[in-house]
Design a protein around this motif. Structure first.
Motif, short mmCIF file in Angstrom:
data_model
loop_
_atom_site.label_atom_id
_atom_site.label_comp_id
_atom_site.label_asym_id
_atom_site.label_seq_id
_atom_site.Cartn_x
_atom_site.Cartn_y
_atom_site.Cartn_z
N ILE A 1 0.84 -1.20 0.00
CA ILE A 1 0.00 0.00 0.00
C ILE A 1 0.87 1.25 0.00
N GLY A 2 1.92 1.24 0.83
CA GLY A 2 2.82 2.38 0.87
C GLY A 2 3.51 2.63 -0.46
N VAL A 3 3.90 1.56 -1.14
CA VAL A 3 4.57 1.69 -2.44
C VAL A 3 3.62 2.30 -3.47
N VAL A 4 2.39 1.83 -3.50
CA VAL A 4 1.41 2.38 -4.45
C VAL A 4 1.20 3.88 -4.21
N ILE A 5 1.08 4.25 -2.94
CA ILE A 5 0.90 5.67 -2.62
C ILE A 5 2.12 6.47 -3.05
#
Length: 244
Positions: A220-224
């Protein structure tokens, strides 16, 4: 069309043989390590892939990041040399397209490097841990899942490297910034989740041995981060146009 043009550009830079050579060099790390110190890693109940990643991935990631940041700097250096990027601005082509095409090319190169490395890890598992059944049926799927995870965590570093490189005509400035960021990433405490979301620290994380919930949080952090960096490049291009 512009993506094909980017592929033609990198043929003159030597990036493809550099990435292939760097990938092979990184792939040798676990092979040589197991060749000389295999007795250190063949005890215990830890899965073979996790053993190999824990023992070798930090060094392999350092090489991967150095390839990525060097590639980003060289790709934009070719644009700024002889004012090529100013001439391209006169063409019916969005500058943001230039950035995202370069990001795609650099991602493909990083994917090739990671594939070479994951195959080296698979060879080590098969050769030194023959009873683990590394390739078939489930362990091969495990390798591919780890490969996709490692590639995904590499993307923020690729994008931020290109963003920084696009802001400087002299490629040594962004290269110096990148090197500092890489060494900073090696000193961040892995227990702090927020600090591990630093783009240059993410590639050091592995799926093997990581709790499922933590891995999902990383994804999730990478996508953001990918979205934020992409928007950041668009904002930068708008600001730069105002001062040209």
């Amino acid at each position: 069309m512009s993506y094909a043009l980017e592929c033609k550009k990198i043929k003159r830079t030597g990036l493809i043989p550099a990435f292939l050579g760097g990938g092979l060099l990184a792939a040798l790390v676990p092979i040589l390590n197991m060749s000389f110190r295999s007795e250190m890693y063949m005890t215990g109940d830890i899965p073979p892939l996790q053993i190999l990643l824990d023992a070798n991935w930090q060094m392999m990631t350092m090489l991967n990041l150095l390839l990525a940041v060097s590639g980003a700097c060289i790709m934009y250096h070719t644009e700024y040399s002889d004012n090529a990027i100013q001439r391209m601005a006169a063409l019916p082509l969005r500058e943001s397209r230039l950035f995202f095409d370069k990001a795609l090319v650099l991602t493909v190169l990083c994917a090739l490097v990671l594939f070479i490395e994951i195959m080296a890890l698979a060879f080590c598992c098969q050769y030194w841990f023959p009873d683990s059944g590394t390739f078939f049926p489930l362990s091969f799927a495990e390798l591919m899942v780890n490969y996709g995870y490692l590639l995904l965590l590499m993307l923020p570093a690729v994008l931020i490297s290109l963003l920084i490189a696009s802001a400087f005509k002299n490629m040594w400035i962004p290269l110096g910034i990148h090197i500092i960021c890489i060494f900073m990433a090696t000193m961040l405490p892995v227990e702090n989740f927020i600090l591990t979301l630093f783009p240059f620290a993410l590639p050091f994380q592995t799926l093997a041995g990581t709790e499922t919930s933590r891995a999902v949080h990383f994804i999730i952090g990478v996508v953001i981060e990918i979205i934020v960096i992409g928007i950041g490049e668009l904002i930068y291009l708008r600001i730069r146009r105002c001062f040209e």
